[in-house]
Design a protein around this motif. Structure first.
Motif, PDB file in Angstrom:
ATOM      1  N   THR B  26       6.705  -6.040  -3.124  1.00 10.99           N
ATOM      2  CA  THR B  26       5.818  -5.974  -1.957  1.00 10.99           C
ATOM      3  C   THR B  26       4.462  -6.589  -2.282  1.00 10.99           C
ATOM      4  O   THR B  26       3.880  -7.306  -1.455  1.00 10.99           O
ATOM      5  CB  THR B  26       5.666  -4.505  -1.496  1.00 10.99           C
ATOM      6  N   THR B  54       8.869   0.750  -0.372  1.00 11.99           N
ATOM      7  CA  THR B  54       9.647   0.068   0.666  1.00 11.99           C
ATOM      8  C   THR B  54      10.886   0.889   1.003  1.00 11.99           C
ATOM      9  O   THR B  54      11.634   1.296   0.115  1.00 11.99           O
ATOM     10  CB  THR B  54      10.021  -1.346   0.211  1.00 11.99           C
ATOM     11  N   ASP B  58      10.294  -5.619   3.682  1.00 13.93           N
ATOM     12  CA  ASP B  58       9.094  -6.290   4.164  1.00 13.93           C
ATOM     13  C   ASP B  58       9.550  -7.646   4.664  1.00 13.93           C
ATOM     14  O   ASP B  58      10.529  -8.200   4.150  1.00 13.93           O
ATOM     15  CB  ASP B  58       8.069  -6.537   3.040  1.00 13.93           C
ATOM     16  N   THR B  78      11.515  -8.558   1.205  1.00 11.06           N
ATOM     17  CA  THR B  78      11.710  -7.785  -0.017  1.00 11.06           C
ATOM     18  C   THR B  78      12.748  -6.715   0.283  1.00 11.06           C
ATOM     19  O   THR B  78      12.909  -6.288   1.431  1.00 11.06           O
ATOM     20  CB  THR B  78      10.440  -7.048  -0.489  1.00 11.06           C
TER      21      THR B  78
HETATM   22 MG   LIG Z   1       8.268  -2.695  -1.932  1.00  9.98          MG
END
Ligand SMILES: [Mg+2]
Ligand SMILES: Nc1nc2c(ncn2[C@@H]2O[C@H](COP(=O)(O)OP(=O)(O)OP(=O)(O)O)[C@@H](O)[C@H]2O)c(=O)[nH]1
Lengths: 134, 201
Positions: B26, B54, B58, B78
């Motif tokens: 990220t 996450t 993303d 990601t």
């Molecule tokens: Mg992440």
């Protein structure tokens, strides 16, 4: 790896999106693949959503919901729809690789929308089946 | 799988940052987003937990201009690195064209890197793709921590652990400071595009 569709097929698909959906009052409609790529999109020209982000999220959302369906022993859910105060979003699976996403306001009834989406999906599926997906 | 649109003269390419949890995936995208804010007109999309981990992915769209007359729209994603998010991680890899494997250089994370790259191999196999055929670049992240005296895995060891079979480009990087973040991205984009161009011929 990459894949493509012919200009003529893309034209035909955009015509279907326009005539079946935008012309009945839908705000925005897009055909995406399960990777999140946008294949074709049409809107009423009044609003500009960030379609690439919407496509990425829609593909992810659809993938997650399908995975949930599998876990609870459903092949797939037949109605995928999010209702808002003014705007609604509707998902229709075309085949294993493609999705049709429609954004529409409350002026259109869900029943009518599903009918029109269903017709459009069928026509688009025919076009997609003409080409050999990789 | 990249989609080539002859009507719009546009190619959409999907590049995924993969690697162990907390490795800095990220942070790579955040740096790119900041650095190229003038060129990236949309918001970065993130689906994360309260703790900033996450949860799903993303997403950052990045237009790199024209190649052979086609507008190249690169979509950077990601995955969630945490093991418990196996199911969502796999979904993000659907249709992937190129991969950046972000390894954590911290000594204590050595095993996590090895496990993660094995996972990547399995996740790709799930989509009938081979880690040896897909464009892939390695990034050994967090090298800035050396200054603070935190023990890092030597590059030779990281190479041996992760790159002895792949034999691909690897960058020592600091996503936090921005060292080699852009270079990593440029490398994966050029590898991915050249693969696509070769196929189109
Ligand atoms: Mg992440
Ligand atoms: N010192 C240092 N810290 C870093 C670097 N890159 C990331 N971090 C830190 O490491 C932590 C995790 O970074 P993220 O980018 O969220 O990691 P991630 O790989 O996205 O993690 P998941 O989303 O859980 O898979 C954050 O606190 C970052 O600030 C780096 O290059 N150097």
């Amino acid at each position: 790896m990459s894949y493509t569709l012919g200009q003529e097929q893309l034209d035909r698909m955009e015509d279907i999106l326009q005539q079946n959906l935008v012309d009945i009052g839908v705000r925005c409609v897009f055909l995406i693949d399960m990777a999140g790529n946008i294949i074709a999109n049409k809107d009423n020209g009044k609003i500009k959503h960030d379609v690439y982000s919407l496509a990425a999220l829609a593909a992810g959302n659809f993938g997650a919901v399908s995975a949930m369906a599998k876990i609870i022993g459903e092949g797939e859910f037949s109605l995928l729809f999010h209702k808002g105060k003014k705007e609604n979003i509707h998902f229709n699976k075309i085949n294993a690789d493609f999705l049709l996403i429609t954004i529409f306001s409350n002026e259109i009834s869900l029943g009518f929308l599903r009918l029109k989406v269903g017709e459009a999906a069928e026509m688009i599926e025919k076009i997609l089946s003409e080409i050999t997906t990789p | 799988m990249a989609f080539v649109n002859p009507k719009k003269k546009e190619v959409q390419v999907k590049i995924v940052y993969y690697g162990p949890g907390r490795g800095g995936k990220t942070t790579n995208l955040e740096y790119i987003y900041k650095k190229f804010s003038a060129r990236i007109k949309t918001e970065m999309v993130t689906i994360k937990t309260h703790g900033d981990r996450t949860l799903f992915f993303d997403f950052l769209p990045f237009d790199i201009g024209k190649v052979n007359g086609y507008d190249i729209k690169v979509q950077l994603y990601t995955v969630p690195g945490q093991v418990k998010y196996n199911a969502t991680r796999r979904l993000v890899l659907r249709g992937v064209d190129g991969i950046v494997f972000v390894a954590d250089s911290m000594m204590v994370r050595r095993e996590k890197n090895i496990l993660s790259i094995k996972n990547l191999q399995a996740d790709l196999a799930n989509y009938k793709k081979s880690i040896f055929k897909i464009p892939i670049v390695l990034q050994f992240n967090k090298v800035d921590l050396a200054e603070q005296g935190i023990p890092l895995t030597p590059v030779e060891t990281l190479e041996k652990d992760l790159n002895s079979q792949l034999k691909t480009s690897a960058f020592k990087a600091s996503a936090l400071k921005g060292t080699n973040v852009v270079q990593t991205m440029k490398k994966i984009i050029s590898m991915t595009i050249s693969t696509i161009v070769k196929e189109l011929k």
